[in-house]
Design a protein around this motif. Sequence first.
Motif, PDB file in Angstrom:
ATOM      1  N   GLY A   2     -18.013 -44.425 -39.104  1.00 32.07           N
ATOM      2  CA  GLY A   2     -17.991 -45.101 -40.400  1.00 32.07           C
ATOM      3  C   GLY A   2     -19.359 -45.363 -40.982  1.00 32.07           C
ATOM      4  N   PHE A   3     -20.416 -45.257 -40.178  1.00 37.24           N
ATOM      5  CA  PHE A   3     -21.755 -45.564 -40.676  1.00 37.24           C
ATOM      6  C   PHE A   3     -22.329 -44.429 -41.516  1.00 37.24           C
ATOM      7  CE2 PHE A   3     -21.396 -48.515 -37.131  1.00 37.24           C
ATOM      8  CZ  PHE A   3     -21.893 -49.677 -37.700  1.00 37.24           C
ATOM      9  N   THR A   4     -21.692 -43.249 -41.507  1.00 44.29           N
ATOM     10  CA  THR A   4     -22.176 -42.163 -42.352  1.00 44.29           C
ATOM     11  C   THR A   4     -21.893 -42.448 -43.820  1.00 44.29           C
ATOM     12  OG1 THR A   4     -20.104 -40.973 -41.967  1.00 44.29           O
ATOM     13  CG2 THR A   4     -21.959 -40.455 -40.537  1.00 44.29           C
ATOM     14  N   ARG A   5     -20.865 -43.213 -44.110  1.00 48.02           N
ATOM     15  CA  ARG A   5     -20.565 -43.660 -45.475  1.00 48.02           C
ATOM     16  C   ARG A   5     -20.143 -45.130 -45.387  1.00 48.02           C
ATOM     17  NH1 ARG A   5     -15.018 -43.112 -46.643  1.00 48.02           N
ATOM     18  NH2 ARG A   5     -13.786 -42.222 -44.956  1.00 48.02           N
ATOM     19  N   LEU A   6     -21.125 -45.981 -45.163  1.00 45.89           N
ATOM     20  CA  LEU A   6     -20.857 -47.365 -44.771  1.00 45.89           C
ATOM     21  C   LEU A   6     -20.110 -48.148 -45.836  1.00 45.89           C
ATOM     22  CD1 LEU A   6     -21.192 -49.616 -42.727  1.00 45.89           C
ATOM     23  CD2 LEU A   6     -23.380 -50.170 -43.764  1.00 45.89           C
ATOM     24  N   THR A   7     -20.468 -47.974 -47.102  1.00 46.35           N
ATOM     25  CA  THR A   7     -19.858 -48.795 -48.144  1.00 46.35           C
ATOM     26  C   THR A   7     -18.343 -48.641 -48.159  1.00 46.35           C
ATOM     27  OG1 THR A   7     -21.854 -48.552 -49.490  1.00 46.35           O
ATOM     28  CG2 THR A   7     -19.870 -49.336 -50.597  1.00 46.35           C
ATOM     29  N   GLU A   8     -17.866 -47.400 -48.225  1.00 50.13           N
ATOM     30  CA  GLU A   8     -16.427 -47.162 -48.268  1.00 50.13           C
ATOM     31  C   GLU A   8     -15.756 -47.521 -46.945  1.00 50.13           C
ATOM     32  OE1 GLU A   8     -18.729 -45.061 -49.078  1.00 50.13           O
ATOM     33  OE2 GLU A   8     -18.504 -44.698 -51.234  1.00 50.13           O
ATOM     34  N   SER A   9     -16.399 -47.147 -45.836  1.00 47.66           N
ATOM     35  CA  SER A   9     -15.811 -47.431 -44.522  1.00 47.66           C
ATOM     36  C   SER A   9     -15.733 -48.931 -44.259  1.00 47.66           C
ATOM     37  CB  SER A   9     -16.624 -46.749 -43.428  1.00 47.66           C
ATOM     38  OG  SER A   9     -16.638 -45.355 -43.594  1.00 47.66           O
ATOM     39  N   LEU A  10     -16.743 -49.670 -44.699  1.00 46.90           N
ATOM     40  CA  LEU A  10     -16.754 -51.115 -44.482  1.00 46.90           C
ATOM     41  C   LEU A  10     -15.647 -51.793 -45.286  1.00 46.90           C
ATOM     42  CD1 LEU A  10     -18.186 -53.383 -43.007  1.00 46.90           C
ATOM     43  CD2 LEU A  10     -19.765 -53.575 -44.925  1.00 46.90           C
ATOM     44  N   VAL A  11     -15.423 -51.330 -46.500  1.00 43.38           N
ATOM     45  CA  VAL A  11     -14.339 -51.877 -47.312  1.00 43.38           C
ATOM     46  C   VAL A  11     -12.997 -51.631 -46.634  1.00 43.38           C
ATOM     47  CG1 VAL A  11     -13.106 -51.657 -49.496  1.00 43.38           C
ATOM     48  CG2 VAL A  11     -15.606 -51.692 -49.481  1.00 43.38           C
ATOM     49  N   GLU A  12     -12.783 -50.412 -46.151  1.00 45.41           N
ATOM     50  CA  GLU A  12     -11.536 -50.094 -45.444  1.00 45.41           C
ATOM     51  C   GLU A  12     -11.398 -50.927 -44.174  1.00 45.41           C
ATOM     52  OE1 GLU A  12     -11.743 -45.942 -44.728  1.00 45.41           O
ATOM     53  OE2 GLU A  12     -11.641 -45.365 -46.852  1.00 45.41           O
ATOM     54  N   PHE A  13     -12.487 -51.110 -43.454  1.00 51.59           N
ATOM     55  CA  PHE A  13     -12.460 -51.894 -42.213  1.00 51.59           C
ATOM     56  C   PHE A  13     -12.090 -53.341 -42.491  1.00 51.59           C
ATOM     57  CE2 PHE A  13     -14.833 -54.491 -39.079  1.00 51.59           C
ATOM     58  CZ  PHE A  13     -14.222 -54.043 -37.912  1.00 51.59           C
ATOM     59  N   ILE A  14     -12.691 -53.932 -43.518  1.00 56.06           N
ATOM     60  CA  ILE A  14     -12.406 -55.332 -43.851  1.00 56.06           C
ATOM     61  C   ILE A  14     -10.953 -55.502 -44.279  1.00 56.06           C
ATOM     62  CG2 ILE A  14     -12.937 -57.188 -45.481  1.00 56.06           C
ATOM     63  CD1 ILE A  14     -15.818 -56.138 -45.530  1.00 56.06           C
ATOM     64  N   GLU A  15     -10.503 -54.650 -45.179  1.00 59.37           N
ATOM     65  CA  GLU A  15      -9.149 -54.811 -45.717  1.00 59.37           C
ATOM     66  C   GLU A  15      -8.076 -54.541 -44.662  1.00 59.37           C
ATOM     67  OE1 GLU A  15     -10.101 -53.742 -50.402  1.00 59.37           O
ATOM     68  OE2 GLU A  15      -9.050 -52.281 -49.153  1.00 59.37           O
ATOM     69  N   SER A  16      -8.347 -53.654 -43.702  1.00 58.50           N
ATOM     70  CA  SER A  16      -7.353 -53.366 -42.670  1.00 58.50           C
ATOM     71  C   SER A  16      -7.317 -54.440 -41.585  1.00 58.50           C
ATOM     72  CB  SER A  16      -7.640 -52.005 -42.032  1.00 58.50           C
ATOM     73  OG  SER A  16      -8.905 -52.003 -41.384  1.00 58.50           O
ATOM     74  N   ARG A  17      -8.449 -55.105 -41.341  1.00 52.99           N
ATOM     75  CA  ARG A  17      -8.501 -56.104 -40.264  1.00 52.99           C
ATOM     76  C   ARG A  17      -8.226 -57.524 -40.745  1.00 52.99           C
ATOM     77  NH1 ARG A  17      -9.220 -51.673 -38.386  1.00 52.99           N
ATOM     78  NH2 ARG A  17     -10.229 -51.151 -36.394  1.00 52.99           N
ATOM     79  N   THR A  18      -8.600 -57.848 -41.951  1.00 53.94           N
ATOM     80  CA  THR A  18      -8.469 -59.229 -42.424  1.00 53.94           C
ATOM     81  C   THR A  18      -7.373 -59.421 -43.461  1.00 53.94           C
ATOM     82  OG1 THR A  18     -10.070 -58.920 -44.225  1.00 53.94           O
ATOM     83  CG2 THR A  18     -10.948 -59.527 -42.059  1.00 53.94           C
ATOM     84  N   GLN A  19      -6.817 -58.325 -43.976  1.00 50.29           N
ATOM     85  CA  GLN A  19      -5.810 -58.385 -45.039  1.00 50.29           C
ATOM     86  C   GLN A  19      -6.364 -59.024 -46.317  1.00 50.29           C
ATOM     87  OE1 GLN A  19      -3.057 -56.714 -44.263  1.00 50.29           O
ATOM     88  NE2 GLN A  19      -3.928 -56.490 -42.217  1.00 50.29           N
TER      89      GLN A  19
END
Length: 342
Positions: free
Chosen positions: A157-174
């Motif tokens: 996910g660090f190759t495209r952090l902005t998009e991956s971080l958004v997906e990570f937050i929304e999938s883990r924290t709702q």
Amino acid sequence: MAISYILLFILSFISISRFLVISKAGAESELVADLLTLQSQSESGVIHLNDRTVSKFITSTKTPRPYSLLIFFDAIPLHDKSDLRLPVLIHDFALVASSFIANHNGSNTKLFFCDLEFRESQSSFKLFDVNSLPNIYLVGPDAESLKDDTDQMEQSGFTRLTESLVEFIESRTQLTVGPIHHSPIISKKQMVLIIGFLLIWSPFAARKIFAGETMFHNPRIWLSGAIFVYFFSVSGAMHIIIRKMPMFLMDREDPNKLIFFYQGTGVQLGLEGFMVGFLYTIVGLLLAVVTHVLVYVKDLKTKRIGMLFSIFVSFWAVKQVIFLDNWKTRYAIHGFWPSRWN
């Protein structure tokens, strides 16, 4: 008399329980208020933690906590290592943090963005068992063991952090992050200066254009520009720029080895795209030579040699691209001959 003692005991128990609940709620609201204060003091909204504040907000706080902490692990001495891209990742992390806070009008109290620096927080690094960078961990409300109960973001996910971080937050924290607010490339003051320069320069430019004395009247410039646009499009350079892909990666198993071709869909390294663009450009140039140069050659032998050379090199270049695509995606492209089809 016994009934009076029982009633007194019940009332005392209820009072003590209510007092404990109020005390716990007060302590939790105090922690949230402290986090909001630290968040407001940061320009990007990222809270800088250390061993003391990690103990205050995580290890010394009973679960469930009324908040989650998203922590970026950093090491200032490693900022000069281009393969880690830590300064770029820190900027992207801060961009997501500031956008999240702006989209929630600063009223969010459930998720806070934080960072930890190795030299200041070596004990905290050990608690999370972080031994490589970059790394991002999400500490949820129920996390007790920082090593086992936290969610770690995948390295891909660090190759495209902005998009991956958004997906990570929304999938883990709702929680919904919302749109990312990118800073403008050109400020308003710079825009005014550019417009003023163009207005002053425009009469001189118009005279050059009508006289046919500009570089754009040179056919070689147009030919070079066409080749550049062709290479830019077939190499995926726009994708590399937008996604901020690195030119190469360092092999985590062997630090002395560099990775130029990444196996897996969704990730394209810079040199990988440029290599494919170079092969496609060779094919395009050979096609241009065949259609615009060889057709005017009168010697039949020279024309045939040129045609065979162009076909052989083009076939080899396209074959290399297909081989790379099969290796990356595991998707097999069947041969042209019907007997080879499955």
